[in-house]
Design an enzyme around this catalytic site. Structure first.
Site, PDB file in Angstrom:
ATOM      1  N   LYS A 191     -13.473  -4.491   2.207  1.00 57.43           N
ATOM      2  CA  LYS A 191     -14.439  -3.366   1.998  1.00 57.43           C
ATOM      3  C   LYS A 191     -15.999  -3.683   2.052  1.00 57.43           C
ATOM      4  O   LYS A 191     -16.783  -2.862   2.519  1.00 57.43           O
ATOM      5  CB  LYS A 191     -14.091  -3.200   0.666  1.00 57.43           C
ATOM      6  CG  LYS A 191     -12.862  -2.135   0.581  1.00 57.43           C
ATOM      7  CD  LYS A 191     -12.764  -1.626  -0.883  1.00 57.43           C
ATOM      8  CE  LYS A 191     -11.425  -0.722  -1.114  1.00 57.43           C
ATOM      9  NZ  LYS A 191     -11.313  -0.162  -2.398  1.00 57.43           N
ATOM     10  N   SER A 212       0.881  -1.128  -0.050  1.00 57.38           N
ATOM     11  CA  SER A 212       0.039  -0.101   0.020  1.00 57.38           C
ATOM     12  C   SER A 212       0.595   1.327   0.089  1.00 57.38           C
ATOM     13  O   SER A 212       1.864   1.295   0.700  1.00 57.38           O
ATOM     14  CB  SER A 212      -0.659   0.074   1.196  1.00 57.38           C
ATOM     15  OG  SER A 212      -1.654   1.282   1.151  1.00 57.38           O
TER      16      SER A 212
END
Length: 285
Positions: free
Chosen positions: A71, A20
């Site tokens: 998510k 990330s």
């Protein structure tokens, strides 16, 4: 700004998280604006998600980002979820307000902002096409339906059942019946006649898929096309390079990455992100 006993914490919940760029983005912004906060990436396995979210509340984190594979799974463990996040069935940003955790999806605004900055109003009602039917495509399709009301919005996927499922899930947000589904093999006419073409697949992403493209026929692009690739590594993908050579307007995924981060940053800090400093940090390598 050095860390101290008043430093506020923000984290990324996902698995894996080693790749990330979010810590670099947000810590650059915090330093540039002397915000006493720190951002870390936390690997969280699916079975530990509930405990991780409870920890955000108990430890009074400022907020969090959420990435794959959490998510969708995070929605039921939050206190409140925005309408847009519920519509796409995914949260990527959590904001703590007192003892309550609010979920939002900033991918939608992050995707739309670069279009708006490049004269996106001209795309109002235009035919459009999206490659992919995964989580990224879901945010893109919802954003386009709600913001541009396209005449036609074709979802092109290698798995037609996945594309059909996406279209069915977002049918309530498609009052004009714009959604279509196509295979890659049958998409040539839709590509040629669309004003906006979006790649929401991993094709082209370094290192494993560098040099790949969802559409190997760049002659189908013209100066009337806007071609938007959500891939941000490399910054110029094969799709964008070949489309630009045909006169199309290219938009790279780095812009969406920064804009979705900026939307989350504003919710946590009530400040605009210092984007010039962030772009410099991302391009430093």
């Amino acid at each position: 700004m050095p860390l101290d006993a008043t430093t506020q914490l923000v984290t990324l919940l996902g698995h894996p998280v080693e790749h990330s760029l979010s810590p670099r983005i947000h810590n650059t912004a915090f330093r540039a604006q002397d915000v006493n906060a720190a951002y870390v990436a936390t690997p969280v396995r699916p079975e530990a998600l509930g405990d991780a979210v409870a920890g955000l509340r108990a430890l009074q984190f400022l907020g969090a980002n959420v990435t794959t594979p959490h998510k969708e799974a995070v929605l039921p463990v939050l206190d409140e979820v925005t309408e847009r996040a519920r519509a796409v069935g995914a949260v990527n940003t959590i904001v703590r307000d007192g003892g309550r955790l609010h979920g939002d999806n900033t991918d939608i605004a992050g995707f739309l902002r670069p279009l708006e900055e490049r004269g996106g109003d001209a795309l109002e009602g235009a035919p459009m096409l999206v490659f992919g039917a995964g989580g990224a495509a879901r945010a893109v399709v919802y954003g386009l339906l709600s913001h541009y009301r396209p005449e036609r919005l074709t979802i092109v996927a290698r798995r037609p059942d996945q594309a059909e499922g996406l279209a069915a899930d977002l049918a309530a947000h498609d009052p004009d019946g714009a959604l279509r589904v196509s295979s890659f093999e049958e998409a040539a006419l839709s590509v040629r006649t669309s004003r906006l073409v979006v790649n929401a697949t991993p094709l082209g992403m370094a290192p494993d898929r560098r040099g790949q493209t969802p559409w190997p026929n760049p002659v189908d692009f013209t100066a009337d096309h806007v071609v938007y690739d959500l891939v941000y590594t490399p910054e110029e993908t094969r799709l964008l390079r070949e489309a630009a050579a045909e006169g199309a307007t290219p938009i790279g995924g780095l812009d969406m990455l920064v804009e979705q981060a900026a939307a989350a940053y504003r919710q946590w800090t009530d400040r605009g992100m210092p984007q010039a400093a962030v772009y410099d940090a991302l391009r430093a390598d």
